[in-house]
Design a protein around this motif. Structure first.
Motif, short mmCIF file in Angstrom:
data_model
loop_
_atom_site.label_atom_id
_atom_site.label_comp_id
_atom_site.label_asym_id
_atom_site.label_seq_id
_atom_site.Cartn_x
_atom_site.Cartn_y
_atom_site.Cartn_z
N VAL A 85 2.21 -36.14 -35.85
CA VAL A 85 3.53 -35.52 -35.64
C VAL A 85 3.96 -34.88 -36.95
O VAL A 85 3.87 -35.50 -38.02
N ARG A 86 4.40 -33.63 -36.86
CA ARG A 86 4.90 -32.91 -38.03
C ARG A 86 6.21 -32.26 -37.67
O ARG A 86 6.35 -31.69 -36.58
N PRO A 87 7.20 -32.31 -38.56
CA PRO A 87 8.45 -31.58 -38.31
C PRO A 87 8.31 -30.13 -38.77
O PRO A 87 7.51 -29.83 -39.67
N GLY A 88 9.06 -29.23 -38.16
CA GLY A 88 9.05 -27.85 -38.61
C GLY A 88 8.91 -26.86 -37.49
O GLY A 88 9.15 -27.17 -36.32
N LYS A 89 8.48 -25.65 -37.85
CA LYS A 89 8.27 -24.58 -36.88
C LYS A 89 6.83 -24.63 -36.37
O LYS A 89 5.90 -24.76 -37.17
#
Length: 288
Positions: free
Chosen positions: A231-235
């Protein structure tokens, strides 16, 4: 032989180095998935703009010779790029490339289409190479876009160690994940299933997103290959490209939702950006 095992890998070629590299990929996929391969060359074989009636017989003979030469060139390129163990059928058709590819894929019920993407110039990075981009827009089956860097041998095939599969947790993204799992099993590769949480970095949000991703991944995919969730936050587009770079992924497999804009089918912005800018091969799996 089952109906599925008879479905071929379709590899169009224009005899370029990029297309030859795509044939190499197609041959390896056919070998690992136990599929036949159809190598396609399409050309309109147009006559000269001006000729007299008495030249018709000569013209017909010259066009027949052109088709014969094209078929031999196709056989030669396939022989250089595809292992002898793969059942390969060379097909030469008189047509424009894109309609020929789409029609033959449907006629043969191809499992996927494997194509070279030129993508070297600034214009190519803005507008993905014309034939590959149009096939990606129009195909109703997976399309693998393969890139060849200037320093690489077209006949070389990379060892696939890592496959990245970005998902948005929608039910229609599961076919892409299951195909990615099949490929990971075939190549004994690690499968990274990536979900990008479009929110500011927050431990609670990331924890909830990871739990949702783990619950979304079916057990059949988890038990068939080495799989772990990321899981990665961002666009989405930015994070997918970064994740592919950081993990040294050789292949990205992602679901594609075609959109209709003024009666023209277009690729979603995220898919288009990833396909154009990823340094590795990208397999777009259309949502149907």
């Amino acid at each position: 032989m089952s109906a599925d095992s008879a479905r071929p890998i379709l590899c169009p070629t224009d005899f370029s180095a990029e297309a030859g590299h795509a044939l190499r990929w197609g041959g390896e996929l056919a070998l690992r998935l136990s599929r036949p391969l159809v190598a396609l060359y399409a050309d309109r074989f147009l006559p000269p703009p001006h000729f007299t009636a008495r030249q018709i017989d000569i013209l017909v003979e010259e066009l027949d010779q052109s088709r014969t030469v094209a078929r031999q060139a196709l056989v030669d390129q396939a022989g250089r790029m595809i292992a002898p163990a793969v059942a390969t059928e060379p097909v030469v058709v008189q047509d424009l490339a894109v309609p020929a590819i789409i029609r033959l894929a449907a006629e043969r019920n191809a499992e996927m289409i494997v194509m070279g993407s030129h993508g070297h110039s600034a214009l190519d990075r803005i507008m993905l190479g014309s034939v590959t981009e149009r096939v990606l827009r129009l195909a109703d089956r997976p399309v693998l876009a393969v890139k060849l860097s200037a320093e690489k041998d077209p006949a070389a095939f990379p060892e696939i160690r890592t496959i990245l599969c970005p998902v948005d947790l929608g039910e229609d993204a599961r076919p892409a994940l299951l195909l990615a799992a099949r490929l990971a099993t075939a190549f004994a590769a690690e499968l990274q299933v990536l979900h990008v949480a479009e929110a500011a970095p927050d431990p609670d949000v990331e924890r909830a997103a990871r739990e949702a991703l783990c619950a979304w991944v079916p057990d059949t995919a988890r038990t068939s290959c080495r799989l772990h969730e990321v899981v990665r936050p961002g666009k989405p587009a930015e994070e997918i490209l970064l994740a592919a770079q950081e993990s040294h992924a050789e292949l990205i497999v992602l679901p594609t939702r075609h959109k209709l804009f003024q009666d023209v089918t277009v690729l979603g912005a995220t898919v288009a950006r990833i396909t154009r800018h990823a340094s590795c091969a990208v397999l777009a799996v259309p949502v149907v």
